[in-house]
Design an enzyme around this catalytic site. Structure first.
Site, short mmCIF file in Angstrom:
data_model
loop_
_atom_site.label_atom_id
_atom_site.label_comp_id
_atom_site.label_asym_id
_atom_site.label_seq_id
_atom_site.Cartn_x
_atom_site.Cartn_y
_atom_site.Cartn_z
N MET A 136 1.03 -0.96 0.06
CA MET A 136 0.00 -0.07 -0.28
C MET A 136 0.68 0.98 -0.31
SD MET A 136 -3.11 -0.68 2.71
CE MET A 136 -3.89 -3.01 2.52
N CYS A 173 1.68 14.43 -20.62
CA CYS A 173 1.41 15.65 -20.34
C CYS A 173 0.94 16.91 -20.44
CB CYS A 173 1.52 15.92 -19.02
SG CYS A 173 1.62 17.14 -17.78
N LYS A 181 5.19 6.72 -22.84
CA LYS A 181 3.14 6.90 -23.06
C LYS A 181 3.10 8.18 -23.50
CE LYS A 181 -0.70 6.71 -19.90
NZ LYS A 181 -1.49 8.52 -20.16
N GLY A 224 -7.45 6.61 -22.11
CA GLY A 224 -8.26 7.42 -22.00
C GLY A 224 -9.27 7.33 -22.15
#
EC number: 1.3.1.91
Length: 314
Positions: A1, A83, A122, A195
């Site tokens: 976690m 981005c 990406k 997306g």
């Protein structure tokens, strides 16, 4: 976690491919080279396999940061070329680099030469001023010539002026067919679509045309979506934990973080959508939003919120 207080990052999950892989949100090379490197690179062993996503445009800096990531145990390094924020553009980071395929290729090659773990990318399907499918294939082909074989493709262009990052995730139209065509043209590459994907059924549909699916916002805002992945895609017969059991499994971690001085809100703000569409979900979210930030808020505050959701709700 995750230690969300230290990381302050959302994570993206490459849901379906040969395996599930967790991606950090972008960390800039400057942050790693000049900032608190240990804080940015820290993760827990349970998160494997995990990839770090880097932002930068200097091949030497990216190579150095890729090496840092490998030394810290990351399983993959991913370069962000998607981005669209002004702040990122000002540093020649993110989607603006789609106008410079050669620069991106140099960055990829520099990282490949420095590490043994996979280096992936990406990116968007284009940017304003570079919006044709031919330019997209030129971009992918230039990077593929370096030996890069995994491309995570956000099926929208990025509009670099006039739209906020949020608007850039919603306004430019999705063109899933372009990503499908990329797979047809480059069958040797691993093409992963991203997306606007909000359900596992949509993932199934996309997998008929591409190799993998990345889910970002939906997995973050409605995390219990992922409970069905193992059964649906990997043939698991194990029953997924209920939402209440998820909280129980998180309890030792939460207690540890509270003991270390972490404020409850920094943990619970990332699970506000756990009971999405279940009875009591709004009350659960409201209780945490109104109380988790208060001084002294502890595990009992979370349990009070959980008690507002009937046990049979998930």
């Amino acid at each position: 976690m995750m230690d969300w207080t230290d990381r302050h990052q959302r994570y993206f999950l490459r849901l379906i491919s040969q395996h599930c892989l967790l991606y950090t949100e972008m960390v800039t090379t400057g942050a790693l080279i000049h900032g608190d490197r240990e804080r940015f690179l820290r993760f827990n062993a349970e998160e494997h396999p995990v990839a770090i996503q880097l932002g930068g445009s200097d091949p030497a800096d990216l190579a150095l940061c890729a090496r840092y990531a490998e030394e810290h145990g990351y399983d993959e390094v991913n370069l962000n070329v998607g981005c669209p924020s002004d702040r990122v553009q000002n540093g020649r980071i993110g989607a603006c680099l789609m106008a410079e395929p050669k620069t991106v290729a140099d960055c990829i090659k520099a990282m490949q030469d420095r590490v043994s773990i996979p280096v992936t990318v990406k990116h968007r399907i284009g940017i304003n001023g570079r919006e044709s499918f031919e330019e997209l294939t030129d971009f992918v082909g230039t990077l593929a010539d370096t030996g890069c074989s995994t491309f995570i493709v956000h099926a929208r262009i990025a509009i670099l002026e006039g739209l906020s990052p949020k608007q850039n995730r919603e306004i430019p139209p999705l063109k899933y067919d372009w990503v499908y065509r990329l797979k047809t043209l480059f069958p040797q590459l691993e093409i992963i679509i991203n997306g606007g994907i909000t359900s596992l059924e949509q993932c199934q549909q996309h997998l008929e045309a591409v190799d993998g699916v990345m889910v970002g916002r939906e997995a973050y805002h409605h995390p219990y979506l992922l409970a069905g992945v193992d059964r649906l895609f990997y043939g698991s017969s194990t029953t997924a934990p209920s939402r209440h059991q998820v909280i129980e499994l998180m309890t030792p971690y939460i207690e540890q973080q509270l003991a270390n001085g972490v404020a409850l809100q920094h943990i619970t703000r990332h699970i506000l959508g756990l009971f999405h569409l279940q009875p009591g979900a709004k009350r659960f979210r409201r209780h945490l939003s109104e109380n988790a930030w208060k001084a002294g808020a502890g595990l009992e505050t979370l349990m009070e919120a959980v008690s507002l959701c009937p046990e049979g709700s998930g």
